[in-house]
Motif scaffolding. Structure first.
Motif, PDB file in Angstrom:
ATOM      1  N   THR A 157       0.989  -1.232   0.184  1.00  0.00           N
ATOM      2  CA  THR A 157      -0.087   0.002  -0.005  1.00  0.00           C
ATOM      3  C   THR A 157       0.743   1.147   0.042  1.00  0.00           C
ATOM      4  OG1 THR A 157      -0.102   0.015   2.474  1.00  0.00           O
ATOM      5  CG2 THR A 157      -1.893  -1.197   1.479  1.00  0.00           C
ATOM      6  N   LYS A 158       0.264   2.432  -0.365  1.00  0.00           N
ATOM      7  CA  LYS A 158       1.062   3.712  -0.404  1.00  0.00           C
ATOM      8  C   LYS A 158       1.623   4.116   0.925  1.00  0.00           C
ATOM      9  CE  LYS A 158      -1.154   5.579  -4.450  1.00  0.00           C
ATOM     10  NZ  LYS A 158      -2.214   6.730  -5.026  1.00  0.00           N
ATOM     11  N   SER A 159       0.882   3.822   1.999  1.00  0.00           N
ATOM     12  CA  SER A 159       1.185   4.125   3.276  1.00  0.00           C
ATOM     13  C   SER A 159       2.280   3.331   3.704  1.00  0.00           C
ATOM     14  CB  SER A 159      -0.090   3.883   4.289  1.00  0.00           C
ATOM     15  OG  SER A 159      -0.552   2.611   4.300  1.00  0.00           O
ATOM     16  N   ALA A 160       2.284   1.848   3.348  1.00  0.00           N
ATOM     17  CA  ALA A 160       3.290   1.229   3.769  1.00  0.00           C
ATOM     18  C   ALA A 160       4.647   1.502   3.093  1.00  0.00           C
ATOM     19  CB  ALA A 160       2.966  -0.387   3.484  1.00  0.00           C
ATOM     20  N   ILE A 161       4.561   1.855   1.830  1.00  0.00           N
ATOM     21  CA  ILE A 161       5.735   2.275   1.095  1.00  0.00           C
ATOM     22  C   ILE A 161       6.505   3.659   1.770  1.00  0.00           C
ATOM     23  CG2 ILE A 161       6.549   3.196  -1.253  1.00  0.00           C
ATOM     24  CD1 ILE A 161       4.401   1.260  -2.607  1.00  0.00           C
ATOM     25  N   LYS A 162       5.354   4.552   1.976  1.00  0.00           N
ATOM     26  CA  LYS A 162       6.044   5.711   2.466  1.00  0.00           C
ATOM     27  C   LYS A 162       6.621   5.415   4.015  1.00  0.00           C
ATOM     28  CE  LYS A 162       4.185  10.385   4.194  1.00  0.00           C
ATOM     29  NZ  LYS A 162       3.056  11.260   4.228  1.00  0.00           N
ATOM     30  N   ASN A 163       6.188   4.596   4.723  1.00  0.00           N
ATOM     31  CA  ASN A 163       6.477   4.385   6.138  1.00  0.00           C
ATOM     32  C   ASN A 163       7.863   3.826   6.048  1.00  0.00           C
ATOM     33  OD1 ASN A 163       4.345   5.332   7.376  1.00  0.00           O
ATOM     34  ND2 ASN A 163       3.649   3.279   7.479  1.00  0.00           N
ATOM     35  N   VAL A 164       8.153   2.915   4.960  1.00  0.00           N
ATOM     36  CA  VAL A 164       9.634   2.172   4.663  1.00  0.00           C
ATOM     37  C   VAL A 164      10.445   3.313   4.050  1.00  0.00           C
ATOM     38  CG1 VAL A 164      10.702   0.700   3.373  1.00  0.00           C
ATOM     39  CG2 VAL A 164       8.702  -0.041   4.601  1.00  0.00           C
ATOM     40  N   GLU A 165      10.145   4.057   3.400  1.00  0.00           N
ATOM     41  CA  GLU A 165      10.738   5.188   2.741  1.00  0.00           C
ATOM     42  C   GLU A 165      11.142   5.968   3.857  1.00  0.00           C
ATOM     43  OE1 GLU A 165       8.659   6.753  -0.441  1.00  0.00           O
ATOM     44  OE2 GLU A 165       9.123   5.462  -1.995  1.00  0.00           O
TER      45      GLU A 165
END
Length: 344
Positions: A157-165
């Motif tokens: 999900t976009k939120s997961a990608i953002k958290n990892v970034e």
């Protein structure tokens, strides 16, 4: 049967490893039957995770209790399910399949489940020479599929990608320019654990000799976090400790790694399905049933009289204690040039 595959229900309640191997058997269906919609009946922990795979249309939670099951059957009937693939052995799941009244109900050939299936196929649960991907594929290949998929298209999900970034930025990690190695020293069974001081030596070797960044990852429990903290306390160099991820965030993190070093575990299967090179340590686990397929996956194991076994607790844990630091470093040396070439 193959002319009317439009709405497929997969019944599967499982942990991460079993679920990923099941998905290997399901993934090819969408490629052959493009118009089909694939639904999953699963437990709560898998609901959002499964939606990250491009071939899954929707997920439904299996809730115990008569009222919940009646409502579930009503809901699934409205979807006009024409094919059910039931990977569960428990009779209750098979009976739910029967009550949905799908014209095709595929399951294992075990009594009394086989009385309520329209097609039943060998379980092979106790055949330790058969890989579990092949065992699960037994239920889907009769739809005309030629083979299962090892690699899976997982989109966080976009939120997961953002958290990892954000995690990578906070720790000055640049996956475009530097080699990043994940170490996951934990799993659900303590009898699979390796020694913390040996993990510390391996992590130090990677940082000092291979000049890579090391991330320690862990599961949801405080005990697993504490294991990672203990390893860090024994190290000469400082690794990076992962934040507490959910399954989707963990997948997003995995996709940024160049190598994943781990135990026989669900995270290992996740890395394999994402084409991340692995070095995995095996003790009680049966490599013929659970081991990796595909390239750039190295396994470390020692032959001991009692391994593999089905124990969930062990007093001496000799199968894991027999694995030395040099055993793991040797495999790092074997795989490292290939990792560097993938980076170019």
């Amino acid at each position: 049967m193959n002319d009317h595959i439009n709405n497929i229900l997969v019944i599967r309640l499982a942990g991460l490893g079993d679920m990923l191997l099941t998905l290997s058997a399901i993934s090819p269906i969408k490629k052959m039957y493009h118009q089909s919609k694939i639904y999953f009946l699963t437990d709560k922990t898998n609901l959002d995770f499964l939606k990250c795979f491009d071939f899954v249309e929707e997920t439904f939670e299996y809730k115990r209790g008569v009222k919940n099951i009646i409502e579930l059957i009503r809901l699934l009937k409205n979807l006009k399910i024409d094919t059910i693939i039931n990977f569960e052995r428990a009779f209750k799941k098979t009976f739910i399949s029967y009550l949905i009244k799908s014209p095709v109900r595929i399951g294992y050939d075990i009594f009394p489940n086989n009385l309520f299936n329209t097609q039943s196929y060998p379980d092979k649960k106790d055949d330790y020479s058969v890989h579990l991907r092949e065992r699960y594929f037994t239920l889907t290949k009769e739809l005309g599929l030629k083979n299962y998929d090892i690699l899976l298209n997982f989109t966080p999900t976009k939120s997961a990608i953002k958290n990892v970034e954000n995690f990578f930025k906070e720790n000055n990690l640049n996956p475009e320019k530097e080699i990043i190695v994940g170490i996951n020293p934990v799993t659900g069974f303590k009898c699979k654990y390796w020694l913390n001081d040996r993990w510390a030596k391996v992590a130090d070797y990677l940082i000092e000799k291979k000049k890579v960044k090391v991330i320690l990852t862990y599961g949801p429990s405080d005990d697993q976090l504490n294991t990672c903290l203990d390893i860090i306390s024994k190290m000469k160099y400082k690794p990076i400790l992962s934040f507490k991820t959910n399954l989707i965030e963990f997948g997003a993190l995995l996709k940024k790694l160049d190598l994943f070093t781990c135990l026989d575990s669900g995270p290992f299967h996740f890395a394999v399905s994402l084409d991340i090179p692995t070095i995995s340590l095996w003790g009680r686990g049966n490599l013929k049933q659970w081991g990796p397929e595909g390239n750039l996956h190295f396994t470390v194991t020692k032959k001991v009289p009692c391994s593999p076994c089905n124990k969930f607790d062990c007093e001496n844990n000799i199968c894991m204690k027999s694995i030395t630091i040099d055993d793991v470093i040797l495999n790092i040396e074997k795989i490292f040039d290939s990792i560097k070439s993938r980076k170019i």
